[in-house]
Design a protein around this motif. Structure first.
Motif, PDB file in Angstrom:
ATOM      1  N   VAL A 159       0.845  -1.201   0.000  1.00  0.00           N
ATOM      2  CA  VAL A 159       0.000   0.000   0.000  1.00  0.00           C
ATOM      3  C   VAL A 159       0.880   1.251   0.000  1.00  0.00           C
ATOM      4  CG1 VAL A 159      -1.574   1.354   1.444  1.00  0.00           C
ATOM      5  CG2 VAL A 159      -2.063  -1.045   0.981  1.00  0.00           C
ATOM      6  N   GLY A 160       1.936   1.236   0.794  1.00  0.00           N
ATOM      7  CA  GLY A 160       2.856   2.371   0.832  1.00  0.00           C
ATOM      8  C   GLY A 160       3.490   2.623  -0.527  1.00  0.00           C
ATOM      9  N   GLU A 161       3.902   1.553  -1.193  1.00  0.00           N
ATOM     10  CA  GLU A 161       4.491   1.686  -2.529  1.00  0.00           C
ATOM     11  C   GLU A 161       3.473   2.252  -3.513  1.00  0.00           C
ATOM     12  OE1 GLU A 161       6.010  -2.184  -3.555  1.00  0.00           O
ATOM     13  OE2 GLU A 161       7.450  -2.153  -1.896  1.00  0.00           O
ATOM     14  N   ALA A 162       2.241   1.768  -3.445  1.00  0.00           N
ATOM     15  CA  ALA A 162       1.191   2.257  -4.357  1.00  0.00           C
ATOM     16  C   ALA A 162       0.893   3.730  -4.098  1.00  0.00           C
ATOM     17  CB  ALA A 162      -0.081   1.425  -4.189  1.00  0.00           C
ATOM     18  N   ALA A 163       0.854   4.128  -2.845  1.00  0.00           N
ATOM     19  CA  ALA A 163       0.582   5.526  -2.507  1.00  0.00           C
ATOM     20  C   ALA A 163       1.700   6.433  -3.019  1.00  0.00           C
ATOM     21  CB  ALA A 163       0.403   5.681  -0.997  1.00  0.00           C
ATOM     22  N   ARG A 164       2.948   5.995  -2.864  1.00  0.00           N
ATOM     23  CA  ARG A 164       4.078   6.783  -3.387  1.00  0.00           C
ATOM     24  C   ARG A 164       3.970   6.919  -4.906  1.00  0.00           C
ATOM     25  NH1 ARG A 164       6.313   4.616   1.058  1.00  0.00           N
ATOM     26  NH2 ARG A 164       6.928   2.612   0.222  1.00  0.00           N
ATOM     27  N   GLU A 165       3.613   5.824  -5.570  1.00  0.00           N
ATOM     28  CA  GLU A 165       3.464   5.837  -7.029  1.00  0.00           C
ATOM     29  C   GLU A 165       2.355   6.800  -7.465  1.00  0.00           C
ATOM     30  OE1 GLU A 165       2.293   2.672 -10.546  1.00  0.00           O
ATOM     31  OE2 GLU A 165       3.246   1.906  -8.726  1.00  0.00           O
ATOM     32  N   ALA A 166       1.314   6.922  -6.636  1.00  0.00           N
ATOM     33  CA  ALA A 166       0.190   7.812  -6.960  1.00  0.00           C
ATOM     34  C   ALA A 166       0.488   9.266  -6.602  1.00  0.00           C
ATOM     35  CB  ALA A 166      -1.067   7.354  -6.222  1.00  0.00           C
ATOM     36  N   GLY A 167       1.631   9.520  -5.968  1.00  0.00           N
ATOM     37  CA  GLY A 167       1.986  10.887  -5.599  1.00  0.00           C
ATOM     38  C   GLY A 167       1.528  11.299  -4.221  1.00  0.00           C
ATOM     39  N   ALA A 168       1.191  10.317  -3.369  1.00  0.00           N
ATOM     40  CA  ALA A 168       0.748  10.597  -2.003  1.00  0.00           C
ATOM     41  C   ALA A 168       1.507   9.696  -1.036  1.00  0.00           C
ATOM     42  CB  ALA A 168      -0.755  10.372  -1.872  1.00  0.00           C
ATOM     43  N   PRO A 169       2.813   9.947  -0.853  1.00  0.00           N
ATOM     44  CA  PRO A 169       3.610   9.061   0.001  1.00  0.00           C
ATOM     45  C   PRO A 169       3.088   9.054   1.439  1.00  0.00           C
ATOM     46  CG  PRO A 169       4.827  11.058  -0.507  1.00  0.00           C
ATOM     47  CD  PRO A 169       3.579  11.087  -1.335  1.00  0.00           C
ATOM     48  N   PRO A 170       3.077   7.880   2.078  1.00  0.00           N
ATOM     49  CA  PRO A 170       2.627   7.802   3.470  1.00  0.00           C
ATOM     50  C   PRO A 170       3.502   8.652   4.382  1.00  0.00           C
ATOM     51  CG  PRO A 170       2.844   5.617   2.512  1.00  0.00           C
ATOM     52  CD  PRO A 170       3.453   6.590   1.546  1.00  0.00           C
ATOM     53  N   GLU A 171       2.871   9.183   5.423  1.00  0.00           N
ATOM     54  CA  GLU A 171       3.600   9.969   6.408  1.00  0.00           C
ATOM     55  C   GLU A 171       4.253   9.026   7.416  1.00  0.00           C
ATOM     56  OE1 GLU A 171       1.016  12.899   8.143  1.00  0.00           O
ATOM     57  OE2 GLU A 171       0.792  13.957   6.254  1.00  0.00           O
ATOM     58  N   GLY A 172       5.366   9.464   7.971  1.00  0.00           N
ATOM     59  CA  GLY A 172       6.050   8.694   9.013  1.00  0.00           C
ATOM     60  C   GLY A 172       7.060   7.731   8.425  1.00  0.00           C
ATOM     61  N   ALA A 173       8.162   7.571   9.131  1.00  0.00           N
ATOM     62  CA  ALA A 173       9.222   6.687   8.655  1.00  0.00           C
ATOM     63  C   ALA A 173       9.542   5.620   9.690  1.00  0.00           C
ATOM     64  CB  ALA A 173      10.469   7.515   8.347  1.00  0.00           C
ATOM     65  N   HIS A 174       8.605   5.336  10.576  1.00  0.00           N
ATOM     66  CA  HIS A 174       8.839   4.353  11.624  1.00  0.00           C
ATOM     67  C   HIS A 174       8.495   2.950  11.122  1.00  0.00           C
ATOM     68  CE1 HIS A 174       4.484   4.549  11.995  1.00  0.00           C
ATOM     69  NE2 HIS A 174       4.610   5.851  12.040  1.00  0.00           N
ATOM     70  N   PRO A 175       9.056   1.926  11.765  1.00  0.00           N
ATOM     71  CA  PRO A 175       8.712   0.555  11.368  1.00  0.00           C
ATOM     72  C   PRO A 175       7.209   0.307  11.581  1.00  0.00           C
ATOM     73  CG  PRO A 175      10.587   0.576  12.874  1.00  0.00           C
ATOM     74  CD  PRO A 175      10.041   1.967  12.830  1.00  0.00           C
ATOM     75  N   TYR A 176       6.612  -0.439  10.674  1.00  0.00           N
ATOM     76  CA  TYR A 176       5.180  -0.695  10.752  1.00  0.00           C
ATOM     77  C   TYR A 176       4.863  -1.680  11.885  1.00  0.00           C
ATOM     78  CZ  TYR A 176       0.457  -2.006   9.628  1.00  0.00           C
ATOM     79  OH  TYR A 176      -0.892  -2.243   9.715  1.00  0.00           O
ATOM     80  N   VAL A 177       3.896  -1.308  12.716  1.00  0.00           N
ATOM     81  CA  VAL A 177       3.384  -2.170  13.781  1.00  0.00           C
ATOM     82  C   VAL A 177       1.870  -2.238  13.606  1.00  0.00           C
ATOM     83  CG1 VAL A 177       3.078  -2.448  16.279  1.00  0.00           C
ATOM     84  CG2 VAL A 177       5.210  -1.472  15.390  1.00  0.00           C
ATOM     85  N   PRO A 178       1.317  -3.419  13.267  1.00  0.00           N
ATOM     86  CA  PRO A 178      -0.138  -3.501  13.116  1.00  0.00           C
ATOM     87  C   PRO A 178      -0.816  -3.189  14.456  1.00  0.00           C
ATOM     88  CG  PRO A 178       0.931  -5.501  12.303  1.00  0.00           C
ATOM     89  CD  PRO A 178       1.968  -4.692  13.002  1.00  0.00           C
ATOM     90  N   HIS A 179      -1.652  -2.175  14.457  1.00  0.00           N
ATOM     91  CA  HIS A 179      -2.323  -1.783  15.698  1.00  0.00           C
ATOM     92  C   HIS A 179      -3.602  -1.019  15.400  1.00  0.00           C
ATOM     93  CE1 HIS A 179      -0.210   1.892  14.622  1.00  0.00           C
ATOM     94  NE2 HIS A 179      -1.091   2.539  15.372  1.00  0.00           N
ATOM     95  N   LEU A 180      -4.456  -1.018  16.375  1.00  0.00           N
ATOM     96  CA  LEU A 180      -5.738  -0.331  16.318  1.00  0.00           C
ATOM     97  C   LEU A 180      -5.707   0.676  17.476  1.00  0.00           C
ATOM     98  CD1 LEU A 180      -9.092  -2.230  16.046  1.00  0.00           C
ATOM     99  CD2 LEU A 180      -8.788  -0.453  17.724  1.00  0.00           C
ATOM    100  N   THR A 181      -5.658   1.967  17.182  1.00  0.00           N
ATOM    101  CA  THR A 181      -5.527   2.992  18.222  1.00  0.00           C
ATOM    102  C   THR A 181      -6.819   3.096  19.022  1.00  0.00           C
ATOM    103  OG1 THR A 181      -3.937   4.224  16.891  1.00  0.00           O
ATOM    104  CG2 THR A 181      -5.020   5.429  18.679  1.00  0.00           C
ATOM    105  N   LEU A 182      -6.661   3.028  20.354  1.00  0.00           N
ATOM    106  CA  LEU A 182      -7.802   3.108  21.271  1.00  0.00           C
ATOM    107  C   LEU A 182      -7.908   4.458  21.955  1.00  0.00           C
ATOM    108  CD1 LEU A 182      -7.349  -0.387  22.928  1.00  0.00           C
ATOM    109  CD2 LEU A 182      -9.010   0.262  21.161  1.00  0.00           C
ATOM    110  N   ALA A 183      -6.763   5.057  22.273  1.00  0.00           N
ATOM    111  CA  ALA A 183      -6.774   6.344  22.977  1.00  0.00           C
ATOM    112  C   ALA A 183      -5.466   7.077  22.712  1.00  0.00           C
ATOM    113  CB  ALA A 183      -6.957   6.137  24.479  1.00  0.00           C
ATOM    114  N   ARG A 184      -5.536   8.390  22.843  1.00  0.00           N
ATOM    115  CA  ARG A 184      -4.349   9.231  22.698  1.00  0.00           C
ATOM    116  C   ARG A 184      -4.192  10.061  23.962  1.00  0.00           C
ATOM    117  NH1 ARG A 184      -6.620   8.821  17.771  1.00  0.00           N
ATOM    118  NH2 ARG A 184      -5.271   8.212  16.050  1.00  0.00           N
TER     119      ARG A 184
END
Length: 181
Positions: free
Chosen positions: A106-131
């Motif tokens: 998905v990140g590669e496809a977004a970069r190809e479309a001209g909308a590179p993902p934000e953030g350069a941290h290693p990917y951790v699958p997670h579902l945010t519950l609170a901030r």
């Protein structure tokens, strides 16, 4: 518009996660955290940030093509953790390797479309519950998720989601995994 690409858990898994989240919300200091709504729970694969409206069709096409190259896979919501004292999250179990491969594609496809993902941290699958703002220790909240495992489901779709609208999130497009080419 603000966009991200995500996996959306089924209502049953979200309902099951509601019990440990309610325990966390009952802890002292929970009111200082900004809790996400159950209807918005998701596993972000790539956060694209502000994207020009004109790029949305190209992003949608590339995301659809990406989805075709990944087959459906099993996933569960499991356990949890925190990113410092800024974010409390629930984790993933099952074919986590498939989630990581999908996030990379998905990140590669977004970069190809001209909308590179934000953030350069290693990917951790997670579902945010609170901030939090960093002033409230999140460890006791994360501990309420210890041992939690939802019912499994088969991830069959990839969602392009718009954030910052009413309701909080709006699915702009949903693309099936492994669709006929």
């Amino acid at each position: 518009m603000r966009l991200f690409v995500a996996l959306l858990p089924p209502q049953e898994a979200a309902r099951e996660l509601g019990a440990p989240v309610a325990r966390a919300q009952a802890l002292p200091g929970a009111g200082r955290l900004r809790w996400t709504e159950r209807s918005g729970w998701h596993f972000t694969l790539a956060f694209l940030g502000e994207v020009d409206d004109g790029l949305v069709p190209a992003i949608g096409s590339l995301i659809a093509r990406t989805a075709q190259h990944h087959v459906p896979f099993a996933l569960r919501i499991a356990g949890g953790g925190r990113f410092g004292d800024r974010a409390l999250w629930a984790g993933a179990a099952g074919d986590v390797d498939a989630v990581e491969r999908l996030a990379e594609s998905v990140g590669e496809a977004a970069r190809e479309a001209g909308a590179p993902p934000e953030g350069a941290h290693p990917y951790v699958p997670h579902l945010t519950l609170a901030r939090g703002d960093g002033s409230t220790a999140l460890t006791p909240y994360a501990e309420t998720l210890d041992g939690f495992v939802s019912s499994p489901w088969t991830v069959r779709d990839l969602a392009l989601v718009r954030s910052g609208v009413r309701p909080r999130y709006e699915v702009v497009a949903s693309r099936p995994l492994g669709a006929a080419k």
